[in-house]
Design a protein around this motif. Sequence first.
Motif, PDB file in Angstrom:
ATOM      1  N   GLY A  62       0.819  -1.209   0.000  1.00 55.60           N
ATOM      2  CA  GLY A  62       0.000   0.000   0.000  1.00 55.60           C
ATOM      3  C   GLY A  62       0.852   1.257   0.000  1.00 55.60           C
ATOM      4  O   GLY A  62       0.591   2.208  -0.755  1.00 55.60           O
ATOM      5  N   PHE A  63       1.892   1.274   0.836  1.00 56.33           N
ATOM      6  CA  PHE A  63       2.799   2.418   0.861  1.00 56.33           C
ATOM      7  C   PHE A  63       3.529   2.562  -0.474  1.00 56.33           C
ATOM      8  O   PHE A  63       3.787   3.679  -0.948  1.00 56.33           O
ATOM      9  CB  PHE A  63       3.807   2.263   1.992  1.00 56.33           C
ATOM     10  N   GLY A  95      -6.798   5.681  15.470  1.00 59.80           N
ATOM     11  CA  GLY A  95      -7.362   6.790  14.714  1.00 59.80           C
ATOM     12  C   GLY A  95      -6.687   6.975  13.365  1.00 59.80           C
ATOM     13  O   GLY A  95      -7.359   7.221  12.356  1.00 59.80           O
ATOM     14  N   PHE A  96      -5.375   6.842  13.314  1.00 62.57           N
ATOM     15  CA  PHE A  96      -4.663   6.992  12.047  1.00 62.57           C
ATOM     16  C   PHE A  96      -5.032   5.868  11.073  1.00 62.57           C
ATOM     17  O   PHE A  96      -5.171   6.104   9.865  1.00 62.57           O
ATOM     18  CB  PHE A  96      -3.157   7.011  12.285  1.00 62.57           C
ATOM     19  N   PHE A  97      -5.197   4.647  11.584  1.00 59.33           N
ATOM     20  CA  PHE A  97      -5.561   3.536  10.703  1.00 59.33           C
ATOM     21  C   PHE A  97      -7.000   3.681  10.201  1.00 59.33           C
ATOM     22  O   PHE A  97      -7.284   3.385   9.030  1.00 59.33           O
ATOM     23  CB  PHE A  97      -5.369   2.201  11.434  1.00 59.33           C
ATOM     24  N   ALA A 116     -16.370  -3.440   0.487  1.00 55.27           N
ATOM     25  CA  ALA A 116     -16.086  -4.870   0.641  1.00 55.27           C
ATOM     26  C   ALA A 116     -14.704  -5.209   0.083  1.00 55.27           C
ATOM     27  O   ALA A 116     -13.962  -6.011   0.676  1.00 55.27           O
ATOM     28  CB  ALA A 116     -17.162  -5.690  -0.071  1.00 55.27           C
ATOM     29  N   LEU A 117     -14.351  -4.599  -1.044  1.00 54.20           N
ATOM     30  CA  LEU A 117     -13.042  -4.844  -1.647  1.00 54.20           C
ATOM     31  C   LEU A 117     -11.923  -4.392  -0.717  1.00 54.20           C
ATOM     32  O   LEU A 117     -10.944  -5.121  -0.503  1.00 54.20           O
ATOM     33  CB  LEU A 117     -12.954  -4.094  -2.983  1.00 54.20           C
ATOM     34  N   LEU A 118     -12.056  -3.197  -0.130  1.00 61.07           N
ATOM     35  CA  LEU A 118     -11.009  -2.682   0.753  1.00 61.07           C
ATOM     36  C   LEU A 118     -10.966  -3.436   2.077  1.00 61.07           C
ATOM     37  O   LEU A 118      -9.890  -3.598   2.660  1.00 61.07           O
ATOM     38  CB  LEU A 118     -11.216  -1.189   0.994  1.00 61.07           C
ATOM     39  N   ARG A 171      -7.474  -4.991   3.937  1.00 53.24           N
ATOM     40  CA  ARG A 171      -7.298  -3.908   4.906  1.00 53.24           C
ATOM     41  C   ARG A 171      -5.840  -3.459   5.002  1.00 53.24           C
ATOM     42  O   ARG A 171      -5.551  -2.270   5.121  1.00 53.24           O
ATOM     43  CB  ARG A 171      -7.804  -4.345   6.281  1.00 53.24           C
ATOM     44  N   GLY A 172      -4.920  -4.410   4.978  1.00 50.92           N
ATOM     45  CA  GLY A 172      -3.509  -4.053   5.070  1.00 50.92           C
ATOM     46  C   GLY A 172      -3.094  -3.126   3.942  1.00 50.92           C
ATOM     47  O   GLY A 172      -2.344  -2.170   4.150  1.00 50.92           O
ATOM     48  N   LEU A 173      -3.578  -3.407   2.748  1.00 52.84           N
ATOM     49  CA  LEU A 173      -3.267  -2.572   1.594  1.00 52.84           C
ATOM     50  C   LEU A 173      -3.834  -1.168   1.784  1.00 52.84           C
ATOM     51  O   LEU A 173      -3.159  -0.165   1.515  1.00 52.84           O
ATOM     52  CB  LEU A 173      -3.850  -3.208   0.330  1.00 52.84           C
TER      53      LEU A 173
END
Length: 267
Positions: free
Chosen positions: A7-8, A170-172, A199-201, A205-207
């Motif tokens: 993701g980063f 909060g940041f997540f 649903a896709l995200l 979630r990690g991404l």
Amino acid sequence: MRDLGAGFGYLMKGQRWVARHGKQYGWGLLPGLITLVLYVAALVCLAVWGDDFISWATPFADDWSSPWQGLFRGFLTVVLFALGLLLAVLTFTAVTLLVGQPFYESLSEEVDRSEGDGTVPESGLPLWRDLWISARDSLRILVRAGLWGVLLFACGFLPFVGQTVVPVIGFFVTGFFLTEELTAVALQRREVQLRDRLALLRSRRGLAWGFGAPLAVAFLVPFVAVFLMPGAVAGATLMVRDLEAPPEPQAASDDDRAGESARGAAW
């Protein structure tokens, strides 16, 4: 952990893409600048007249003796401004995307065009319809983000946990919603509805956290959000392109090839 890094990586790829395409980057700055001016004006008004609002909202404290009245109302004024700042961080992307829908649509289309075979997915809907869908979905996300913001703000008063664990959560949470808003630009053109986008995200979630959480941290610094937004839209489009790509077929193993040869010999 791999998805967090991936993701980063998309966030960095997006920033590199706009660095190579200066024209799209320049146009992509305009919506963020407009939104920033509006938010700064709102926060200044909150800072200037927040204590008057608290005094009006707490008439029961008019007869309190000093220093309790000042301490109580001063605390509520700080809480009000902090809540306004938190909501500004949570909603900045949604409002910027709404203000800059035509700009970011053009930027996202250019990413699709330059990174693929020249074809660009289109929703086929008129502009006013796209704007309506974007505004409606953004409002739904704002409601969800606002509820999370209020919950996390209340949890912030818990001893120790409120000062350590809650800010990280909060940041997540903010990062997840930022990712949803940014990927919506490309996914809406692909006719993916809000429920399916969420649903896709959630399935990755990690991404979403790896892409959005660093943005949430960066957006706390004044003006940074304005300069990162074009690259964030480009990176979100690159992410969507990879998410929708079919998995590459895996090469057959030696055992599979041996089995196929045996079956062929038997025939």
